[in-house]
Write an enzyme that holds these catalytic residues in place. Structure first.
Site, PDB file in Angstrom:
ATOM      1  N   ASP A  11      43.214  40.803  43.184  1.00 40.47           N
ATOM      2  CA  ASP A  11      43.567  40.762  44.608  1.00 40.47           C
ATOM      3  C   ASP A  11      44.592  41.813  45.008  1.00 40.47           C
ATOM      4  OD1 ASP A  11      41.854  38.571  44.753  1.00 40.47           O
ATOM      5  OD2 ASP A  11      43.474  37.158  44.351  1.00 40.47           O
ATOM      6  N   LYS A  32      41.718  46.136  45.785  1.00 41.83           N
ATOM      7  CA  LYS A  32      40.720  47.061  45.228  1.00 41.83           C
ATOM      8  C   LYS A  32      39.576  47.305  46.204  1.00 41.83           C
ATOM      9  CE  LYS A  32      40.134  44.122  41.923  1.00 41.83           C
ATOM     10  NZ  LYS A  32      41.165  43.134  42.285  1.00 41.83           N
ATOM     11  N   GLY A  46      36.564  38.414  44.923  1.00 38.50           N
ATOM     12  CA  GLY A  46      36.502  38.384  46.380  1.00 38.50           C
ATOM     13  C   GLY A  46      37.198  39.628  46.886  1.00 38.50           C
ATOM     14  N   HIS A  47      36.424  40.576  47.404  1.00 41.95           N
ATOM     15  CA  HIS A  47      36.979  41.866  47.830  1.00 41.95           C
ATOM     16  C   HIS A  47      36.869  41.991  49.341  1.00 41.95           C
ATOM     17  CE1 HIS A  47      35.821  43.328  43.531  1.00 41.95           C
ATOM     18  NE2 HIS A  47      36.863  42.530  43.539  1.00 41.95           N
ATOM     19  N   GLN A  55      38.713  41.687  39.451  1.00 38.10           N
ATOM     20  CA  GLN A  55      39.861  41.051  38.788  1.00 38.10           C
ATOM     21  C   GLN A  55      40.962  42.095  38.533  1.00 38.10           C
ATOM     22  OE1 GLN A  55      36.505  40.008  37.352  1.00 38.10           O
ATOM     23  NE2 GLN A  55      36.702  38.652  39.093  1.00 38.10           N
TER      24      GLN A  55
HETATM   25  P1  GDP Z   1      40.806  42.683  45.947  1.00 38.16           P
HETATM   26  O1  GDP Z   1      40.250  41.459  45.310  1.00 38.16           O
HETATM   27  O2  GDP Z   1      41.632  43.492  45.012  1.00 38.16           O
HETATM   28  O3  GDP Z   1      39.755  43.522  46.623  1.00 38.16           O
HETATM   29  O4  GDP Z   1      41.804  42.183  47.090  1.00 38.16           O
HETATM   30  P2  GDP Z   1      41.544  40.976  48.129  1.00 38.16           P
HETATM   31  O5  GDP Z   1      40.591  41.440  49.167  1.00 38.16           O
HETATM   32  O6  GDP Z   1      41.233  39.729  47.402  1.00 38.16           O
HETATM   33  O7  GDP Z   1      43.001  40.794  48.706  1.00 38.16           O
HETATM   34  C1  GDP Z   1      43.672  41.827  49.330  1.00 38.16           C
HETATM   35  C2  GDP Z   1      44.048  41.367  50.743  1.00 38.16           C
HETATM   36  O8  GDP Z   1      45.022  42.225  51.271  1.00 38.16           O
HETATM   37  C3  GDP Z   1      42.895  41.416  51.731  1.00 38.16           C
HETATM   38  O9  GDP Z   1      43.062  40.389  52.674  1.00 38.16           O
HETATM   39  C4  GDP Z   1      43.055  42.784  52.392  1.00 38.16           C
HETATM   40  O10 GDP Z   1      42.491  42.853  53.712  1.00 38.16           O
HETATM   41  C5  GDP Z   1      44.551  42.867  52.455  1.00 38.16           C
HETATM   42  N1  GDP Z   1      45.124  44.220  52.395  1.00 38.16           N
HETATM   43  C6  GDP Z   1      44.689  45.298  51.696  1.00 38.16           C
HETATM   44  N2  GDP Z   1      45.567  46.310  51.830  1.00 38.16           N
HETATM   45  C7  GDP Z   1      46.563  45.869  52.613  1.00 38.16           C
HETATM   46  C8  GDP Z   1      47.791  46.439  53.056  1.00 38.16           C
HETATM   47  O11 GDP Z   1      48.158  47.567  52.764  1.00 38.16           O
HETATM   48  N3  GDP Z   1      48.582  45.641  53.846  1.00 38.16           N
HETATM   49  C9  GDP Z   1      48.255  44.365  54.176  1.00 38.16           C
HETATM   50  N4  GDP Z   1      49.090  43.678  54.924  1.00 38.16           N
HETATM   51  N5  GDP Z   1      47.109  43.799  53.759  1.00 38.16           N
HETATM   52  C10 GDP Z   1      46.288  44.539  52.970  1.00 38.16           C
HETATM   53  P1  IMO Z   2      39.291  39.857  42.488  1.00 36.71           P
HETATM   54  O1  IMO Z   2      38.187  40.764  42.028  1.00 36.71           O
HETATM   55  C1  IMO Z   2      42.276  36.866  41.454  1.00 36.71           C
HETATM   56  C2  IMO Z   2      41.312  34.150  38.151  1.00 36.71           C
HETATM   57  C3  IMO Z   2      41.106  32.690  38.477  1.00 36.71           C
HETATM   58  C4  IMO Z   2      41.597  32.052  37.188  1.00 36.71           C
HETATM   59  C5  IMO Z   2      41.127  33.030  36.124  1.00 36.71           C
HETATM   60  C6  IMO Z   2      39.826  32.635  35.443  1.00 36.71           C
HETATM   61  O2  IMO Z   2      39.118  39.354  43.862  1.00 36.71           O
HETATM   62  O3  IMO Z   2      40.620  40.484  42.242  1.00 36.71           O
HETATM   63  P2  IMO Z   2      37.286  32.642  36.247  1.00 36.71           P
HETATM   64  O4  IMO Z   2      36.622  31.926  37.372  1.00 36.71           O
HETATM   65  O5  IMO Z   2      37.169  34.119  36.316  1.00 36.71           O
HETATM   66  O6  IMO Z   2      36.917  32.104  34.909  1.00 36.71           O
HETATM   67  O7  IMO Z   2      38.858  32.292  36.428  1.00 36.71           O
HETATM   68  O8  IMO Z   2      40.953  34.279  36.781  1.00 36.71           O
HETATM   69  N1  IMO Z   2      40.469  35.098  38.916  1.00 36.71           N
HETATM   70  C7  IMO Z   2      40.920  35.871  39.908  1.00 36.71           C
HETATM   71  N2  IMO Z   2      42.141  35.943  40.484  1.00 36.71           N
HETATM   72  N3  IMO Z   2      41.309  37.701  41.843  1.00 36.71           N
HETATM   73  C8  IMO Z   2      40.091  37.670  41.266  1.00 36.71           C
HETATM   74  O9  IMO Z   2      39.122  38.568  41.546  1.00 36.71           O
HETATM   75  C9  IMO Z   2      39.838  36.699  40.271  1.00 36.71           C
HETATM   76  N4  IMO Z   2      38.761  36.374  39.514  1.00 36.71           N
HETATM   77  C10 IMO Z   2      39.165  35.401  38.679  1.00 36.71           C
HETATM   78  O10 IMO Z   2      41.868  32.304  39.593  1.00 36.71           O
HETATM   79  O11 IMO Z   2      43.001  32.054  37.164  1.00 36.71           O
HETATM   80 MG    MG Z   3      40.198  39.399  45.578  1.00 37.85          MG
END
Ligand code: GDP
Ligand code: IMO
Ligand code: MG
Length: 429
Positions: free
Chosen positions: A13, A16, A40-41, A224
């Protein structure tokens, strides 16, 4: 440089999805190499928000071809639903390619994931419940796994499925008291998926290597993060795949010398979803400044509130080293805009010594406490900044300290979720 791995340096999270989308405007190919729909991206385009789980985050650019590599575990029903939802929003998904060697998540995998988690008493992992662990267990056990190539071969599928269901049902019945799954229901459902996915399935290693040989721009998108890597993460509180940059080679079928650079995505602070060590975690009553407001730190896949804490320089150094990161991307700087003081962890105090290298032992981690350095906050809005020079001096000092501790130069800084809230310091492509 035409081939780039984008990898998360913390516990996922990091943002990416945003960075993959940003770099995809120039990419020919975007390749997911591990994980599954535990990911979840988020990608924000104008007023629209896309949440991607299996489809690579390059899909929003019509000219970019997306590949789901052999290292990914695919839940075909989830993938088809995601493709369908993208199509409904006007996104062309016809150019997506799926590896014939990718493993398939079957209905008993999420069931086993949930049942195993709920039966654990002392060391619950806090998985996403999507069946990721059980699918990789089957892959490594080499007996009851099904790959895309097997799913598409009706004869092979029909020959193997009865035995697999028999074994799975035995485990489900006898260990967990679950009633099990019906062979015919799974067979019919999955053969339908097979036909829907068939046009997309191919030997993606050939496809990706041909693009590399034509000198095209190829981005490998990690899901991840490094601390969730099965080998390099905070084991056993990890996921079951190899998000670290090396995973791009095994998970996409590409040789190491074909990878030109590694872009490490890191938040300006830290978060983690699920259980496991988190040295710089803030107590629940102090996290709201990071979690709420612009941080919006709630899981994209499960909606769980993310645990939040300060930036951890020990982890940054560790992840830069493990991945061979040569360019850092610092995310969510804007979330710190309101902080009067900001803490950075520079080491862990363990008994009478200071640890600088991230330890393998969870016991050592549990007994350690972070050594913090305090920096003054900038107390200014950074979301409008378009260049390094337009960032407040104190924000630049903070970023420089992050870069110094991590041991890698910063190529980009993100100051908001939108595409244009991104500051370029160095060219990536
Ligand atoms: P990922 O799993 O690495 O793709 O990241 P996620 O999408 O799960 O979580 C990142 C969150 O931060 C999302 O809600 C993005 O829209 C948000 N986000 C990304 N870059 C920025 C930033 O520079 N500032 C803020 N406030 N939010 C951001
Ligand atoms: P993105 O790509 C954050 C965490 C779960 C749990 C552990 C194992 O959005 O960054 P699993 O279901 O993979 O066996 O769970 O890994 N986890 C993540 N945490 N971002 C993710 O993906 C994750 N994918 C798995 O919360 O702690
Ligand atoms: Mg994510």
């Amino acid at each position: 440089m035409p081939t780039v791995v984008v990898v998360g340096l913390q516990w996922g999270d990091e943002g990416k999805g945003k960075i993959t989308d940003f770099l995809s405007s120039q990419a020919n190919l975007v390749v997911r190499y591990q994980g599954g729909n535990n990911a979840g991206h988020t990608v924000v385009v104008g007023e629209e928000e896309f949440k991607l789980h299996l489809v690579p985050s390059g899909v929003l650019y019509p000219g970019t071809v997306c590949v789901i590599g052999n290292g990914v575990v695919i839940n075909p029903g989830v993938l088809l639903k995601e493709l369908n939802e993208l199509n409904k929003r006007g996104i062309d998904t016809s150019k997506i390619r799926i590896s014939d060697r990718a493993h398939v998540i079957m209905p008993y995998h999420p069931a086993l994931d949930e049942l195993a988690e709920s039966s654990r008493v002392v060391r619950k992992i806090g998985t996403t419940g999507r069946g990721i662990g059980p699918a990789y267990i089957d892959k490594y056990e080499r007996y009851d796994a099904i790959r895309m190539v097997d799913l598409l071969d009706k004869e092979e599928f029909d020959q193997r499925l009865p035995e697999i269901i028999r074994i799975k049902n035995k485990v489900l019945n006898q260990i967990y008291g679950h009633r099990g799954f019906e062979l015919k229901v799974i067979r019919d459902e999955y053969l339908e998926y097979a036909e829907a996915l068939r046009p997309m399935v191919t030997d993606t290693s050939v496809f990706v290597n041909q693009a590399i040989n034509r000198n095209e721009k190829v981005l490998f998108e990690g899901a991840q993060g490094t601390l969730l890597d099965i080998d390099q993460g905070t084991y056993p509180f990890v996921s079951s795949s190899s998000p670290a940059a090396g995973g791009a080679c095994t998970g996409a079928g590409v040789g190491p010398v074909k990878i030109n650079q590694v872009v490490g995505v890191i938040k300006a602070y830290s978060t983690r979803v699920g259980a496991g060590p988190f040295p710089t975690e803030l107590p629940e009553e102090l996290v709201s400044k990071l979690r709420d407001g612009r941080g919006r730190e709630y899981g994209v896949t499960t909606g769980r509130p993310r645990r939040c804490g300060w930036f951890d320089g020990v982890i940054a150094e560790y992840s830069v080293r493990i991945n061979g990161v040569n360019n850092l991307v610092v995310m969510k700087l804007d979330v710190l805009d309101q902080m009067e003081t900001i803490k950075i962890c520079t080491g862990y105090r363990y008994r009478n010594s200071i640890i600088k290298e991230f330890p393998a032992s969870l016991k050592v981690l549990a007994e350690s406490s972070p050594v913090y350095e305090e920096m003054p906050g900038w107390l200014e809005d950074t979301t409008q900044a378009k260049s390094w020079e337009s960032l407040p001096v104190k924000a630049r000092d903070y970023l420089n300290r992050i870069s110094e501790l991590a041991g890698a130069p910063i190529a980009m800084v993100s100051v908001g979720w939108r595409r244009d809230e991104t500051i370029m310091l160095r060219d990536i492509w």
